[in-house]
Motif scaffolding. Sequence first.
Motif, PDB file in Angstrom:
ATOM      1  N   TRP A 261       0.826  -1.209   0.000  1.00 53.32           N
ATOM      2  CA  TRP A 261       0.000   0.000   0.000  1.00 53.32           C
ATOM      3  C   TRP A 261       0.859   1.257   0.000  1.00 53.32           C
ATOM      4  CZ3 TRP A 261      -4.397  -1.384   4.016  1.00 53.32           C
ATOM      5  CH2 TRP A 261      -5.304  -2.245   3.393  1.00 53.32           C
ATOM      6  N   GLY A 262       2.025   1.187   0.640  1.00 47.68           N
ATOM      7  CA  GLY A 262       2.929   2.337   0.630  1.00 47.68           C
ATOM      8  C   GLY A 262       3.330   2.692  -0.799  1.00 47.68           C
ATOM      9  N   GLY A 263       3.640   1.675  -1.591  1.00 47.43           N
ATOM     10  CA  GLY A 263       3.949   1.908  -2.997  1.00 47.43           C
ATOM     11  C   GLY A 263       2.733   2.361  -3.776  1.00 47.43           C
ATOM     12  N   GLY A 264       1.552   2.014  -3.274  1.00 49.78           N
ATOM     13  CA  GLY A 264       0.319   2.385  -3.956  1.00 49.78           C
ATOM     14  C   GLY A 264       0.082   3.884  -3.997  1.00 49.78           C
ATOM     15  N   PHE A 265       0.565   4.624  -2.991  1.00 51.46           N
ATOM     16  CA  PHE A 265       0.399   6.079  -3.006  1.00 51.46           C
ATOM     17  C   PHE A 265       1.058   6.679  -4.245  1.00 51.46           C
ATOM     18  CE2 PHE A 265      -0.148   5.329   1.595  1.00 51.46           C
ATOM     19  CZ  PHE A 265      -1.314   6.051   1.807  1.00 51.46           C
ATOM     20  N   VAL A 266       2.249   6.181  -4.570  1.00 53.84           N
ATOM     21  CA  VAL A 266       2.980   6.674  -5.739  1.00 53.84           C
ATOM     22  C   VAL A 266       2.294   6.226  -7.027  1.00 53.84           C
ATOM     23  CG1 VAL A 266       5.173   6.587  -6.982  1.00 53.84           C
ATOM     24  CG2 VAL A 266       5.172   6.707  -4.484  1.00 53.84           C
ATOM     25  N   ALA A 267       1.870   4.959  -7.071  1.00 51.33           N
ATOM     26  CA  ALA A 267       1.226   4.428  -8.273  1.00 51.33           C
ATOM     27  C   ALA A 267      -0.074   5.172  -8.584  1.00 51.33           C
ATOM     28  CB  ALA A 267       0.954   2.930  -8.100  1.00 51.33           C
ATOM     29  N   VAL A 268      -0.887   5.427  -7.556  1.00 42.18           N
ATOM     30  CA  VAL A 268      -2.146   6.153  -7.759  1.00 42.18           C
ATOM     31  C   VAL A 268      -1.868   7.576  -8.216  1.00 42.18           C
ATOM     32  CG1 VAL A 268      -4.150   7.152  -6.581  1.00 42.18           C
ATOM     33  CG2 VAL A 268      -3.510   4.773  -6.161  1.00 42.18           C
ATOM     34  N   LYS A 269      -0.869   8.210  -7.615  1.00 40.80           N
ATOM     35  CA  LYS A 269      -0.509   9.578  -7.998  1.00 40.80           C
ATOM     36  C   LYS A 269      -0.127   9.636  -9.470  1.00 40.80           C
ATOM     37  CE  LYS A 269       0.321  13.903  -6.771  1.00 40.80           C
ATOM     38  NZ  LYS A 269      -0.717  14.792  -6.245  1.00 40.80           N
TER      39      LYS A 269
ATOM     40  N   ALA B  14      -9.693   9.026 -14.539  1.00 38.05           N
ATOM     41  CA  ALA B  14     -10.504   9.722 -13.546  1.00 38.05           C
ATOM     42  C   ALA B  14     -10.656   8.862 -12.285  1.00 38.05           C
ATOM     43  CB  ALA B  14     -11.875  10.052 -14.133  1.00 38.05           C
ATOM     44  N   PRO B  15     -10.766   9.509 -11.100  1.00 35.14           N
ATOM     45  CA  PRO B  15     -10.759   8.783  -9.817  1.00 35.14           C
ATOM     46  C   PRO B  15     -11.769   7.653  -9.700  1.00 35.14           C
ATOM     47  CG  PRO B  15     -10.509  11.124  -9.431  1.00 35.14           C
ATOM     48  CD  PRO B  15     -10.778  10.970 -10.898  1.00 35.14           C
ATOM     49  N   PHE B  16     -13.053   7.917 -10.005  1.00 37.53           N
ATOM     50  CA  PHE B  16     -14.073   6.872  -9.836  1.00 37.53           C
ATOM     51  C   PHE B  16     -13.854   5.715 -10.808  1.00 37.53           C
ATOM     52  CE2 PHE B  16     -16.885  10.251  -7.878  1.00 37.53           C
ATOM     53  CZ  PHE B  16     -16.853   9.689  -6.614  1.00 37.53           C
TER      54      PHE B  16
ATOM     55  N   ALA C 103     -13.269   1.828  -9.770  1.00 37.13           N
ATOM     56  CA  ALA C 103     -14.117   0.784 -10.350  1.00 37.13           C
ATOM     57  C   ALA C 103     -13.277  -0.283 -11.044  1.00 37.13           C
ATOM     58  CB  ALA C 103     -15.099   1.409 -11.345  1.00 37.13           C
ATOM     59  N   MET C 104     -12.238   0.133 -11.758  1.00 40.06           N
ATOM     60  CA  MET C 104     -11.377  -0.812 -12.474  1.00 40.06           C
ATOM     61  C   MET C 104     -10.614  -1.707 -11.502  1.00 40.06           C
ATOM     62  SD  MET C 104      -9.887   1.653 -15.501  1.00 40.06           S
ATOM     63  CE  MET C 104      -8.650   0.447 -15.979  1.00 40.06           C
ATOM     64  N   ARG C 105      -9.991  -1.101 -10.478  1.00 39.72           N
ATOM     65  CA  ARG C 105      -9.130  -1.879  -9.591  1.00 39.72           C
ATOM     66  C   ARG C 105      -9.929  -2.893  -8.771  1.00 39.72           C
ATOM     67  NH1 ARG C 105      -6.369   1.837  -4.991  1.00 39.72           N
ATOM     68  NH2 ARG C 105      -5.809  -0.238  -4.217  1.00 39.72           N
ATOM     69  N   PHE C 106     -11.097  -2.490  -8.283  1.00 37.43           N
ATOM     70  CA  PHE C 106     -11.875  -3.401  -7.448  1.00 37.43           C
ATOM     71  C   PHE C 106     -12.749  -4.328  -8.277  1.00 37.43           C
ATOM     72  CE2 PHE C 106     -10.694  -0.266  -4.259  1.00 37.43           C
ATOM     73  CZ  PHE C 106     -10.343  -1.094  -3.205  1.00 37.43           C
ATOM     74  N   GLY C 107     -13.232  -3.844  -9.424  1.00 37.73           N
ATOM     75  CA  GLY C 107     -14.046  -4.703 -10.281  1.00 37.73           C
ATOM     76  C   GLY C 107     -13.246  -5.864 -10.843  1.00 37.73           C
ATOM     77  N   ILE C 108     -12.071  -5.576 -11.378  1.00 35.96           N
ATOM     78  CA  ILE C 108     -11.220  -6.625 -11.944  1.00 35.96           C
ATOM     79  C   ILE C 108     -10.768  -7.593 -10.857  1.00 35.96           C
ATOM     80  CG2 ILE C 108      -9.017  -7.097 -13.085  1.00 35.96           C
ATOM     81  CD1 ILE C 108      -9.376  -4.440 -14.574  1.00 35.96           C
ATOM     82  N   SER C 109     -10.359  -7.056  -9.707  1.00 44.26           N
ATOM     83  CA  SER C 109      -9.893  -7.905  -8.604  1.00 44.26           C
ATOM     84  C   SER C 109     -11.019  -8.802  -8.094  1.00 44.26           C
ATOM     85  CB  SER C 109      -9.360  -7.041  -7.456  1.00 44.26           C
ATOM     86  OG  SER C 109      -8.244  -6.271  -7.871  1.00 44.26           O
TER      87      SER C 109
ATOM     88  N   ALA D 198     -18.950   7.162 -11.355  1.00 49.26           N
ATOM     89  CA  ALA D 198     -18.174   7.498 -12.547  1.00 49.26           C
ATOM     90  C   ALA D 198     -19.091   7.841 -13.713  1.00 49.26           C
ATOM     91  CB  ALA D 198     -17.257   6.330 -12.917  1.00 49.26           C
ATOM     92  N   ILE D 199     -20.141   7.040 -13.889  1.00 47.78           N
ATOM     93  CA  ILE D 199     -21.087   7.282 -14.979  1.00 47.78           C
ATOM     94  C   ILE D 199     -21.795   8.627 -14.797  1.00 47.78           C
ATOM     95  CG2 ILE D 199     -23.237   6.463 -16.038  1.00 47.78           C
ATOM     96  CD1 ILE D 199     -22.301   3.613 -15.426  1.00 47.78           C
ATOM     97  N   LEU D 200     -22.073   8.991 -13.551  1.00 46.46           N
ATOM     98  CA  LEU D 200     -22.778  10.241 -13.270  1.00 46.46           C
ATOM     99  C   LEU D 200     -21.886  11.469 -13.407  1.00 46.46           C
ATOM    100  CD1 LEU D 200     -24.995   9.397 -10.144  1.00 46.46           C
ATOM    101  CD2 LEU D 200     -25.740   9.708 -12.509  1.00 46.46           C
ATOM    102  N   PHE D 201     -20.624  11.355 -12.951  1.00 40.09           N
ATOM    103  CA  PHE D 201     -19.810  12.555 -12.784  1.00 40.09           C
ATOM    104  C   PHE D 201     -18.560  12.635 -13.667  1.00 40.09           C
ATOM    105  CE2 PHE D 201     -21.725  11.654  -8.517  1.00 40.09           C
ATOM    106  CZ  PHE D 201     -22.637  12.698  -8.528  1.00 40.09           C
ATOM    107  N   GLU D 202     -18.181  11.572 -14.326  1.00 44.14           N
ATOM    108  CA  GLU D 202     -16.896  11.586 -15.025  1.00 44.14           C
ATOM    109  C   GLU D 202     -17.031  11.182 -16.491  1.00 44.14           C
ATOM    110  OE1 GLU D 202     -14.063  10.466 -11.184  1.00 44.14           O
ATOM    111  OE2 GLU D 202     -14.479   8.956 -12.718  1.00 44.14           O
TER     112      GLU D 202
END
Length: 302
Positions: free
Chosen positions: A23-31, A38-40, A44-50, A197-201
């Motif tokens: 998760w520490g490395g995840g801060f850099v990867a997300v950035k 887009a954030p949403f 959706a991609m990371r949790f849906g695929i997982s 995501a569908i509503l706002f992005e």
Amino acid sequence: MSKVKNKRVIIADLGLLLVAILWGGGFVAVKDAIVDIAPFYMIAMRFGISGLIISLLYYKRIKDTKLRDIRAGILVGLFLFLGFATQTFGALYTTAGKQAFLTGTNVVIVPFLTWILYKNKLDIYSAIASMLCLVGIGFLTLKGDSGMNLGDILTLACAIFFAAHITLLGYWAKQADLMALTVTQMLTTAFLALFCAILFETPPSQIPRETYGSMIYIIVLCTLLSFSIQTVAQKFTSANHASIILCLESVFGSIFAVIFHGDIFTPAMIIGCALILLGIITAETKLGFLAGIRILRKPLSN
């Protein structure tokens, strides 16, 4: 019997430590990835695929999931979504290093939640730890007259939501089927994120090749592997104990931010980080407060 239990606790702690590093490395990867996705949609991609991958791997086990386990997974997934939504948006407005430390303050929130929800004893050290973290957050985030920026506020909100997630997960992991709980919380998070995501992005037209590495890291290591390990590990340890180990993601996140993003901490920010770490240690070990008293008794040097 006690030796077997202790061995399981040690293995669980090592698993949570691995999660903290990932998760520490995840801060850099997300950035890095949030520049192009887009954030949403990212959530959706990371949790849906997982969630889909785990569903396929453990289909025979989870096909007869009890309604109680599904309800628990939805509740846990709701707070997981809220935590990641505020954290991912926060990454747009603050640095990876600062976000890593602010997210780690959830460790002093967990004891209060377990006290409120499950009547676990709350001692004076938890209160002291909270004050240390509060002062540390001030040093870390307040910039003259400008105050806290939006990214800092969103990240503090995410710390509260993650504390609720850890507390609820610690309770249900000891009662529900672990794989069902893991899959349900992931798919709940993915569904809520996709709906927003569908509503706002605007959906990404294409993902640049240089972003693939960050997304693979986020999906496979930070989500699929990490949340599977966390859910199993919290079956064998308390929510408070899990939170102190997981808060080390703040330390690793800051280290990775300095290495890969060139983040620079000012003296005030370093003091803030030190106070937050002292609060984190105090919350669980009670040694941090005593060590701090000894340090304060020594004459200050230039």
